[in-house]
Design an enzyme around this catalytic site. Structure first.
Site, mmCIF file in Angstrom:
data_model
loop_
_atom_site.group_PDB
_atom_site.id
_atom_site.type_symbol
_atom_site.label_atom_id
_atom_site.label_comp_id
_atom_site.label_asym_id
_atom_site.label_seq_id
_atom_site.Cartn_x
_atom_site.Cartn_y
_atom_site.Cartn_z
ATOM 1 N N CYS A 116 12.266 27.519 58.211
ATOM 2 C CA CYS A 116 13.597 26.920 58.201
ATOM 3 C C CYS A 116 14.668 27.971 58.495
ATOM 4 C CB CYS A 116 13.869 26.244 56.863
ATOM 5 S SG CYS A 116 12.917 24.723 56.593
ATOM 6 N N HIS A 122 18.932 21.232 54.100
ATOM 7 C CA HIS A 122 17.646 21.077 53.428
ATOM 8 C C HIS A 122 17.622 19.784 52.614
ATOM 9 C CE1 HIS A 122 16.222 25.444 53.791
ATOM 10 N NE2 HIS A 122 15.214 24.690 54.169
ATOM 11 N N GLU A 130 23.172 24.561 54.137
ATOM 12 C CA GLU A 130 23.033 26.009 54.084
ATOM 13 C C GLU A 130 24.205 26.728 54.748
ATOM 14 O OE1 GLU A 130 20.825 27.423 52.342
ATOM 15 O OE2 GLU A 130 19.378 25.791 52.019
#
Length: 222
Positions: free
Chosen positions: A146, A170, A80
């Site tokens: 998250c 992830h 991310e």
């Protein structure tokens, strides 16, 4: 020896087995290119999770922190890029493991709109792909725990003036979760494959204090 704190969320919502927990446990104690991996399993609970990782950072004196979670529906390990100061668990019909749901509330009322990951994203994704593990850069970490923890730790480090690399990765469903009736058709990845991907990614983190300045193409547009 450098220390990398690797955190993994516990089971939550409709996920009875979280790949993040499985991978973090597998890598705990490993030495990768001179860096020791120290893993912690984190409660999937708003704000409590931020305090838990902050405590682990203080306890371990880590030189970097990589946080793991599950993103069902994705076929790749996704690194991310952006954490946003916004929570909306109701969009997923989910509550955290304490039964709390947030809708439209910030993680840090006085914090900026977003932070960028400080991991060498391109280097990590390239290392995984070169090792035969499907990986991608993502610009959407969701609006559940998250993203909440991702933002909370980046905000903590920025406020403390710490420059240690930090970010979020992830993982896809585990096969046994993708095999559940409600998930049939969703992609999956074994814990063994995900763990090998993380080994490659963490080695890239150790060996690239600055990210690669080359394009890393991909199909995941968010």
């Amino acid at each position: 020896m450098k220390t990398i704190l690797l955190t993994g969320f516990e089971a939550f919502g409709n996920t009875p087995v979280n790949p993040a927990e499985q991978v973090a446990k597998r890598l705990d104690g490993e030495i990768l290119d001179g860096a020791r991996i120290v893993s912690r399993i984190i409660p999937n609970t708003f704000f409590v999770c931020i305090n838990a990782v902050t405590a682990a950072l203080n306890e371990t004196g880590a030189d970097a922190v990589v946080m793991l979670g599950e993103y069902g529906g994705r076929a790749t390990i996704s690194v991310e890029r952006i954490a946003q100061n916004f929570n909306d668990s109701t969009r997923y019909g989910l509550k955290d493991n304490a039964g709390v749901e947030l809708q439209g509330e910030p993680t840090a009322p006085d914090g900026p709109l977003a932070y960028h990951s400080t991991l060498p994203l391109r280097a990590m994704v390239k290392a995984m792909r070169d090792g035969g593990i499907p990986a991608e850069i993502s610009d959407a970490a969701g609006t559940f725990c998250c993203n909440h923890l991702f933002y909370g730790i980046l905000h903590h480090l920025a406020t403390a003036g710490s420059g240690i690399p930090a970010g979020w990765i992830h993982l896809p469903h585990l096969p046994e979760v993708a095999a559940r009736v409600e998930n049939i058709g969703a992609p999956s990845m074994s814990a063994e494959t995900a763990a090998e991907g993380l080994r490659l990614a963490l080695r890239a983190l150790v060996n690239h204090p600055h990210d690669l300045d080359v394009p890393v193409s991909g199909r995941l547009q968010i």
